[in-house]
Each structure stands twice: as C-alpha cells, then as structure tokens.
Design an enzyme around this catalytic site. Structure first.
Site: not given
Length: 508
Positions: A53, A83, A195, A278, A281, A327, A412
């Site tokens: 791949y 990309h 990746n 609060y 405290r 990934f 994906e």
C-alpha cells in the site's frame, strides 16, 4: 552535546531543550541501523514484486489501484502536493518545530522505510532553524495528520514556505541559504512523511506543558487570593484530605497551606466566618482533580511521541509489511478533550475567586478594588473579561473526539478529530492564562489594600513578581495592557521559575 533520537526515549525535558533552546539533535547509531534496514526491506520487496500500500498502489480509496514501477516516484510527489491543502492560520513556530522533531523521532524507530538522506534533511532543517509554515486546519486526525504533515514534507522537496531567521521564505531559498539541498522522494517516502499523528501530538505537547505550568501557578495565585480575602486555613489542613485519599488533592492542600504559612491575613473557623465559599474552600478538590487529568494526558503523550504511527509499517526482520491503523488519533483525541475540560476548570474556579475579590457584597474591600469607588470603576470590568473567556472555554471544551465524518469514499469511515481537539485545548490554555492573570491582578491589589507586609513569605514573593509587570492601581487606566503583560509574564521561563522554584519543597 546533541540530543540523540532513537524513536523510543524522547522526553518532555528534551523536547523543551530542542524547541525552546535550539538544542541540536542527531540519530543514535542504533536508530540509523534500523532506518537503513527498513529501507533495504522496502527495496527488496519492491524488487520481488510485492504489492505494498502506498508504495506501488494508490492511496485511500485508490488502495487497489496498481502503480507501475516507472511511476512510483511520481506517486510520492503527487501525494505531497495534493495533500498539502490545509487552511487557516499557521501553527506557531513552536508547534511547527515540535512537529519536525516528533516526525523525525517517529521515523527513527525504523519502521517507515524512509531513506537516510531524506531523514537527515529533516533533522538538518530542525538544527538549522528551518520551520515549515503549516496551516492549522484541515486534519481529520486519522490516516494521520495528512494535510498538515504534507506541508511539512513540502519543505524537503524544496516547495512550500518556511520560517527561517524570522522571515517567511520559499523553502528552496531557505535550504540554499542554510547550505542544504532538497531531495527527490522515492518509493514509500512521501507516505512515510505524512502518515502520522505529529500535528495533533505537537499541539498537544505544547498545550500540556503550558497547562502544567498554569496549574502549578494557579495554586500560588489562589493562595494570594485567600490572603486577600482573609480565607480560612482549616479547609487545607491534612485531616480532611487523608480521609479522601486522592494524592493530588492532598498535595494541593499541602502546598497551599505551606504558601500561607506565616501570613497575618488568613483566619481560622469562626474567627470571622465559619466557612468559606466553594471557590476558596474546595481549591484542593478542584485543582487536585485537574492535576489528575494532567497526569493522564502526560502519560498518553509520552507514549505517542515515541510511537510508530506510519502505515504501512515495514518490519525488516520478518519481511512483513502490515497495513494497520496506528495513524488513528483516538488516544490523543480523548486526551486533548480531557485536557481542555480540565484547563477550562482552572479558569472557571479562578473567575469565581475574581468575583469574590471585586464584589463589595462578598467582602469588606473597596468596591471593585477601586482607589475611589464611584468616580473610578477600578477592576469591575476585568471580571466581565474573565467571565467572557470562561464562557468561550465552555464552547471550546465541547468534545471533538465524539465526532466523525467519513472520508475517501468511505474507505476511511471513522476518524478521531484529534487535531481539532488539540487546537481547542491549546486555545483554552491561552484563555485560562488570561483569567488567572486577572485573578493575580485582583489578588495583588487586595493585598496592597490589606497591607502587603502582612502576607506570607511565599505570597510576598508572588506579589513582587506580579508588581514587576503590573504596577499598583492608584487610578483607572487601560487594564487590557495589564492583563496581556501578566499573561505574557506567566509564559516566561524565568518569571515562572521565580515563583515555581519556591514550590518545589512543598511539591516533592
């Protein structure tokens, strides 16, 4: 001596030295051996005609599309260019530098099939101060941080933009000025560079380190507020914390009690009132729980920065090439959402203490700590600002990790949104620092009104640090500058050391 990367032992302290102090890095001899063995395995398997791949197939939905041998190099080049489509404001130089470091460390593990010369150029860019300009939006946090890391990879082929010596330059020009040369990516190398989870992890590392400093500082600021409000010390005594044995709660209570040691401003139960609100405290319970989250986040980040998050992974010893899912950013997505929620609470409880400092119905101080109430508004509107930032944090703290939008034609089909979670957590840290800065300003002013000479030794030191950047308020002025000045001071290593070094005894 340079910090050695081996893919397995990088620490937060080493990251600080490289990112903030330009400490040089190099790969260990053992790491180089593994890198070369991994590369040799890729070349051998290609020669044998094995289908791998992203090496001789397309990407994502194109994983079943074979790529001819003559197009293998073009495949990697096309991958990086296509990309590199991230958008938005660029990550800071600090984050970009961390991305380069963490990607180099992941490749140093020797499971990615990258060539020695390509990895060496990545390290050389880091050591020469060449930082990629990486737009911050566009990663789904699965299939790796593809878009952001593609902008990092562009630099190695002489494309894209970088920051170099304070200037934005074309990558090729910066490489030439540094005496470096771009590379032509070969089989697997483009995928090996993009990746991974290094964008979300880099943002997460910087956010975590800043958050840890902020959480530690919050104890000291809270102690100063307690003195300004004549707080009751009984709630911090060990008995009640021993019977609810969270270590972090006990540590916070112990620290704050030690900070108030020697104060002439604090009180005991029944002296002025029986118990505090609060936000005063319950500081050990809230700040302690925040420290628990920070411990969890640190553990996950340490694992991630020393992990192989590539796909496919090349196992040189066995000859296996495994297409898996390292990934996928789910562990970091959860951690970043958790970090954002925790740091939002630093601001949330701080804002409530600010209200108690400025509201004349809740204390016996001048209204809004004004030097001339009515004519001068004093610190009235700083509480508005804190409230606005706290409200914004609530929106940012909405978890990103529960969202998923399928991509690559449903190949994906589940993603982490971890980079979005990390960016939001980082923004929450910045907002919360400003809120804590406002509390510090108000607490210092209350101390001046009460009599700073009556503060504990610790609070006197903290008060002096605050006054070194925010002068005492004698009349109304543009407080925006004061807030920014104290927030910036809280980020400075030397300023923090002056405050936090005095905490070490009580923290250990």
């Amino acid at each position: 001596m340079a910090i050695q990367l081996d893919g397995s032992t990088l620490t937060f302290e080493e990251i600080k030295q490289v990112v903030y102090h330009a400490e040089p890095v190099e790969l260990s001899e053992a790491a180089w051996k593994k890198v070369e063995e991994s590369r040799t395995a890729v070349e051998r398997l290609m020669a044998e005609g094995k289908i791998m791949y992203g090496v001789n197939t397309g990407f994502g939905k194109f994983s079943d599309t074979p790529i001819s041998e003559e197009n293998v190099e073009n495949l990697q080049l096309n991958l990086i260019r296509s990309h590199a489509c991230a958008t938005g404001k660029p990550f800071s130089d600090t984050v970009a530098r961390t991305m380069v470091l963490l990607r180099a460390n992941a490749l140093a593990k020797g499971y990615s099939g990258i060539r020695k010369e390509t990895l060496q150029l990545l390290i050389d860019c880091l050591n020469h101060g060449i930082h990629p300009v990486v737009p911050s939006q566009g990663s789904l946090g699965a299939s790796g941080d593809l878009a952001p890391l593609a902008h990092l990879a562009l630099v190695l082929i002489g494309e894209g933009e970088v920051m170099y010596k304070g200037n934005t330059l074309p990558a090729e020009k910066a490489l030439q000025r540094a005496g470096l040369h771009s590379v032509r990516l070969q089989a697997k190398e483009g995928l090996a560079l993009i990746n991974g989870t290094q964008a979300m992890t880099s943002v997460g590392v910087i956010a975590y380190m800043e958050a840890q400093e902020l959480a530690d500082l919050a104890d000291g600021v809270a102690a100063l507020t307690l003195e300004g409000l004549q707080g009751i010390v009984d709630a911090f005594k060990p008995e009640s914390h021993l019977v609810r044995p969270y270590p972090e709660q006990q540590q916070v209570a112990s620290r704050i009690l030690s900070y108030m040691q020697g104060s002439q401003l604090t009180t005991t139960q029944g002296e002025i009132r029986v118990q505090d609100a609060y936000s005063l405290r319950c500081i050990p319970q809230v700040h302690g729980a925040i420290q628990q989250v920070l411990h969890y986040v640190k553990e996950k980040l340490l694992i991630e920065i020393n992990s192989a998050t590539d796909n496919p992974l090349i196992f040189a010893d066995s000859g296996n090439v495994i297409s898996g899912g390292n990934f996928h950013g789910q562990p970091i997505a959860f951690a970043m959402d958790f970090l954002g929620i925790a740091v939002a609470e630093i601001a949330s409880i701080s804002e409530r203490r600010i209200e108690r400092l400025v509201n004349p119905q809740l204390n016996d101080l001048p209204a809004f700590l004004s030097p001339d109430p009515g004519l001068q508004s004093g610190l009235m509107i700083t509480q508005y600002v804190a409230a606005s930032l706290v409200s914004e944090n609530k929106t940012l703290a909405h978890p990103s990790s529960v969202d998923s939008i399928p991509s690559s034609a449903n190949q994906e089909d589940h993603v982490s949104m971890g980079t979005t979670a990390a960016r939001h957590a980082y923004d929450i840290v910045q907002n919360s620092r400003r809120v804590l800065g406002i509390e510090a300003i108000c607490a210092a002013q209350a101390a001046d009104i009460r009599g700073k000479e009556r503060l504990s030794p610790f609070s006197k030191r903290l008060h002096a640090n605050i006054r070194s950047v925010v002068p005492v308020i004698t009349e109304d002025r543009v407080f925006s500058k004061d807030i920014e000045n104290i927030a910036q001071a809280m980020k400075k290593e030397q300023w923090l050391k002056q405050v936090l070094e005095s905490e070490k005894i009580s923290k250990n």
